[in-house]
Design a protein around this motif. Structure first.
Motif, PDB file in Angstrom:
ATOM      1  N   ARG A 181       0.815  -1.209   0.000  1.00 52.59           N
ATOM      2  CA  ARG A 181       0.000   0.000   0.000  1.00 52.59           C
ATOM      3  C   ARG A 181       0.853   1.266   0.000  1.00 52.59           C
ATOM      4  O   ARG A 181       0.439   2.305  -0.503  1.00 52.59           O
ATOM      5  CB  ARG A 181      -0.939   0.007   1.212  1.00 52.59           C
ATOM      6  CG  ARG A 181      -1.988  -1.088   1.152  1.00 52.59           C
ATOM      7  CD  ARG A 181      -3.211  -0.765   1.981  1.00 52.59           C
ATOM      8  NE  ARG A 181      -2.897  -0.557   3.380  1.00 52.59           N
ATOM      9  CZ  ARG A 181      -3.192   0.538   4.055  1.00 52.59           C
ATOM     10  NH1 ARG A 181      -3.769   1.560   3.455  1.00 52.59           N
ATOM     11  NH2 ARG A 181      -2.894   0.646   5.340  1.00 52.59           N
ATOM     12  N   SER A 182       2.054   1.174   0.556  1.00 56.88           N
ATOM     13  CA  SER A 182       2.952   2.328   0.570  1.00 56.88           C
ATOM     14  C   SER A 182       3.429   2.699  -0.826  1.00 56.88           C
ATOM     15  O   SER A 182       3.900   3.820  -1.050  1.00 56.88           O
ATOM     16  CB  SER A 182       4.156   2.047   1.467  1.00 56.88           C
ATOM     17  OG  SER A 182       4.871   0.912   0.998  1.00 56.88           O
ATOM     18  N   ASP A 186      -0.706   8.313  -4.499  1.00 60.51           N
ATOM     19  CA  ASP A 186      -1.196   8.999  -3.305  1.00 60.51           C
ATOM     20  C   ASP A 186      -2.706   8.898  -3.146  1.00 60.51           C
ATOM     21  O   ASP A 186      -3.209   8.591  -2.060  1.00 60.51           O
ATOM     22  CB  ASP A 186      -0.780  10.475  -3.340  1.00 60.51           C
ATOM     23  CG  ASP A 186       0.727  10.643  -3.153  1.00 60.51           C
ATOM     24  OD1 ASP A 186       1.357   9.688  -2.634  1.00 60.51           O
ATOM     25  OD2 ASP A 186       1.262  11.699  -3.516  1.00 60.51           O
ATOM     26  N   GLY A 187      -3.459   9.152  -4.220  1.00 66.15           N
ATOM     27  CA  GLY A 187      -4.911   9.111  -4.128  1.00 66.15           C
ATOM     28  C   GLY A 187      -5.426   7.732  -3.764  1.00 66.15           C
ATOM     29  O   GLY A 187      -6.307   7.583  -2.908  1.00 66.15           O
ATOM     30  N   ARG A 189      -3.729   5.376  -2.256  1.00 69.27           N
ATOM     31  CA  ARG A 189      -3.298   5.021  -0.902  1.00 69.27           C
ATOM     32  C   ARG A 189      -4.239   5.622   0.142  1.00 69.27           C
ATOM     33  O   ARG A 189      -4.571   4.983   1.142  1.00 69.27           O
ATOM     34  CB  ARG A 189      -1.871   5.501  -0.658  1.00 69.27           C
ATOM     35  CG  ARG A 189      -1.313   5.026   0.686  1.00 69.27           C
ATOM     36  CD  ARG A 189       0.167   5.313   0.842  1.00 69.27           C
ATOM     37  NE  ARG A 189       0.450   6.735   0.853  1.00 69.27           N
ATOM     38  CZ  ARG A 189       1.058   7.383  -0.133  1.00 69.27           C
ATOM     39  NH1 ARG A 189       1.431   6.734  -1.235  1.00 69.27           N
ATOM     40  NH2 ARG A 189       1.284   8.683  -0.052  1.00 69.27           N
ATOM     41  N   GLN A 190      -4.691   6.841  -0.109  1.00 75.09           N
ATOM     42  CA  GLN A 190      -5.628   7.469   0.830  1.00 75.09           C
ATOM     43  C   GLN A 190      -6.973   6.738   0.836  1.00 75.09           C
ATOM     44  O   GLN A 190      -7.591   6.575   1.890  1.00 75.09           O
ATOM     45  CB  GLN A 190      -5.811   8.939   0.463  1.00 75.09           C
ATOM     46  CG  GLN A 190      -4.561   9.781   0.688  1.00 75.09           C
ATOM     47  CD  GLN A 190      -4.713  11.198   0.169  1.00 75.09           C
ATOM     48  OE1 GLN A 190      -5.775  11.574  -0.315  1.00 75.09           O
ATOM     49  NE2 GLN A 190      -3.653  11.986   0.264  1.00 75.09           N
ATOM     50  N   SER A 192      -7.341   3.531   0.161  1.00 72.16           N
ATOM     51  CA  SER A 192      -7.115   2.238   0.817  1.00 72.16           C
ATOM     52  C   SER A 192      -7.092   2.372   2.333  1.00 72.16           C
ATOM     53  O   SER A 192      -7.442   1.427   3.046  1.00 72.16           O
ATOM     54  CB  SER A 192      -5.800   1.623   0.324  1.00 72.16           C
ATOM     55  OG  SER A 192      -4.674   2.325   0.830  1.00 72.16           O
ATOM     56  N   ASP A 193      -6.691   3.543   2.833  1.00 69.34           N
ATOM     57  CA  ASP A 193      -6.675   3.759   4.285  1.00 69.34           C
ATOM     58  C   ASP A 193      -8.077   3.697   4.877  1.00 69.34           C
ATOM     59  O   ASP A 193      -8.231   3.440   6.084  1.00 69.34           O
ATOM     60  CB  ASP A 193      -6.045   5.120   4.613  1.00 69.34           C
ATOM     61  CG  ASP A 193      -4.533   5.128   4.388  1.00 69.34           C
ATOM     62  OD1 ASP A 193      -3.928   4.038   4.375  1.00 69.34           O
ATOM     63  OD2 ASP A 193      -3.963   6.221   4.219  1.00 69.34           O
ATOM     64  N   TRP A 194      -9.092   3.945   4.054  1.00 70.62           N
ATOM     65  CA  TRP A 194     -10.475   3.944   4.538  1.00 70.62           C
ATOM     66  C   TRP A 194     -11.172   2.609   4.315  1.00 70.62           C
ATOM     67  O   TRP A 194     -12.342   2.452   4.676  1.00 70.62           O
ATOM     68  CB  TRP A 194     -11.269   5.056   3.848  1.00 70.62           C
ATOM     69  CG  TRP A 194     -10.893   6.419   4.329  1.00 70.62           C
ATOM     70  CD1 TRP A 194      -9.954   7.259   3.803  1.00 70.62           C
ATOM     71  CD2 TRP A 194     -11.441   7.106   5.457  1.00 70.62           C
ATOM     72  NE1 TRP A 194      -9.871   8.416   4.522  1.00 70.62           N
ATOM     73  CE2 TRP A 194     -10.775   8.355   5.544  1.00 70.62           C
ATOM     74  CE3 TRP A 194     -12.427   6.801   6.396  1.00 70.62           C
ATOM     75  CZ2 TRP A 194     -11.073   9.282   6.543  1.00 70.62           C
ATOM     76  CZ3 TRP A 194     -12.728   7.720   7.386  1.00 70.62           C
ATOM     77  CH2 TRP A 194     -12.049   8.940   7.450  1.00 70.62           C
TER      78      TRP A 194
END
Length: 244
Positions: A181-182, A186-187, A189-190, A192-194
Motif C-alpha cells: 500500500r505504501s 497517493d490518491g 493510498r488514501q 485504501s486507508d479507509w
C-alpha cells in the motif's frame, strides 16, 4: 433490543445451517482449501510466506460476505423476515442474531484456516498465533456484517453478486495483496486507508512478521470493530421486511 430474542434468532440460523452440509462445507472447509491451493502454487518459492497472511484475511472475508448476504436475502424473499418482524422482534435483534450466529461460525472457520495455513501449509508466524486468530475472526465477522448490509439493498441473489465489484473487489485491489500500500499512488493510498480489508491485511502481516507491537495490531482491530458496528447499525436501519 432483547437479548433473548437475539439469541433465539441466532439459534434458529445455526439450526438451519446444521442441516445444510453444503453451506457448512463452504463456510468451514473451502477457505482452507483455497489457502492450500495458493500454498501449492508457490510451493517452489518463498512467496507463500509473504502472501499467506493476506490469503487468511481474504478468503474467509469473501466466503462470509457471500453466504451471509444470500442467506439473509433468501429469507426476505420467501417472506420469513416479514413473518418474524410481525412478532415482537426488532430489526436490531434480527441483525445481531445473524451476526452472532455467523460470528460463531467465523470463529470455527478462522481457527481451521489459521491452523491449516500454519501446520499444514507451513506458514511461518513470527508473532502470536492467538493474535493472528483474533484478527482472522474479526475479519470474517467483518465479511458477515458487510454481507448483511449488502443484502438490505439487494432484491435478488444476482444483485448480491453484483455488489462484489463495488464492495469486495476494490478492497482486494487496494488492500496490499498485489502491491504494498505504501507504493500505491497517493490518491489510491488514501482510499485504501479507509477500506477495512486493508487494515485486516496490515494486521495479519504485522503479526506474521512481528514487525509491530500488540498496540498497533490492537489499533487495527479497533478499526475493524468500528466497521463491524457501523455495518450492523446501518443494516438494522435499512433492512426491509420483504423484497417488493
Amino acid at each position: 433490543m432483547n437479548p433473548q430474542r437475539t439469541l433465539a434468532t441466532a439459534g434458529r440460523i445455526l439450526s438451519q445451517i446444521r442441516h445444510d452440509p453444503r453451506t457448512i462445507g463452504l463456510l468451514l472447509i473451502v477457505p482452507s482449501l483455497l489457502i492450500g491451493l495458493v500454498a501449492w502454487i508457490f510451493s517452489d518459492t518463498d512467496s507463500f510466506s509473504v502472501i499467506g497472511p493476506s490469503m487468511i484475511a481474504l478468503f474467509p472475508f469473501i466466503v462470509m460476505f457471500l453466504v451471509t448476504s444470500i442467506t439473509t436475502l433468501r429469507e426476505r424473499r420467501t417472506g420469513t423476515l416479514e413473518r418474524l418482524l410481525s412478532m415482537p422482534l426488532g430489526k436490531g435483534d434480527l441483525i445481531l442474531g445473524y451476526t452472532l450466529a455467523f460470528g460463531l461460525l467465523a470463529v470455527l472457520q478462522s481457527a481451521i484456516a489459521v491452523g491449516f495455513a500454519v501446520w499444514v501449509c507451513g506458514l511461518t508466524i513470527e508473532g502470536s498465533i492467538w493474535l493472528l486468530l483474533a484478527v482472522a475472526v474479526a475479519d470474517a465477522i467483518l465479511g458477515t456484517t458487510l454481507g448483511l448490509l449488502a443484502s438490505a439493498f439487494a432484491n435478488t441473489e444476482f444483485q448480491v453478486v453484483q455488489f462484489m465489484p463495488v464492495i469486495v473487489f476494490p478492497q482486494i485491489l487496494l488492500g496490499g495483496i498485489f502491491i504494498a500500500r505504501s507504493q500505491l499512488p497517493d490518491g489510491l493510498r488514501q482510499i485504501s486507508d479507509w477500506l477495512p480489508l486493508s487494515h485486516a491485511i496490515d494486521a495479519m502481516q504485522a503479526v506474521a512478521t512481528n514487525s509491530h507491537d500488540a498496540a498497533y495490531v490492537g489499533g487495527e482491530l479497533l478499526i475493524l470493530g468500528a466497521w463491524i458496528v457501523g455495518a450492523i447499525v446501518v443494516g438494522s436501519v435499512t433492512l426491509r421486511r420483504r423484497t417488493p
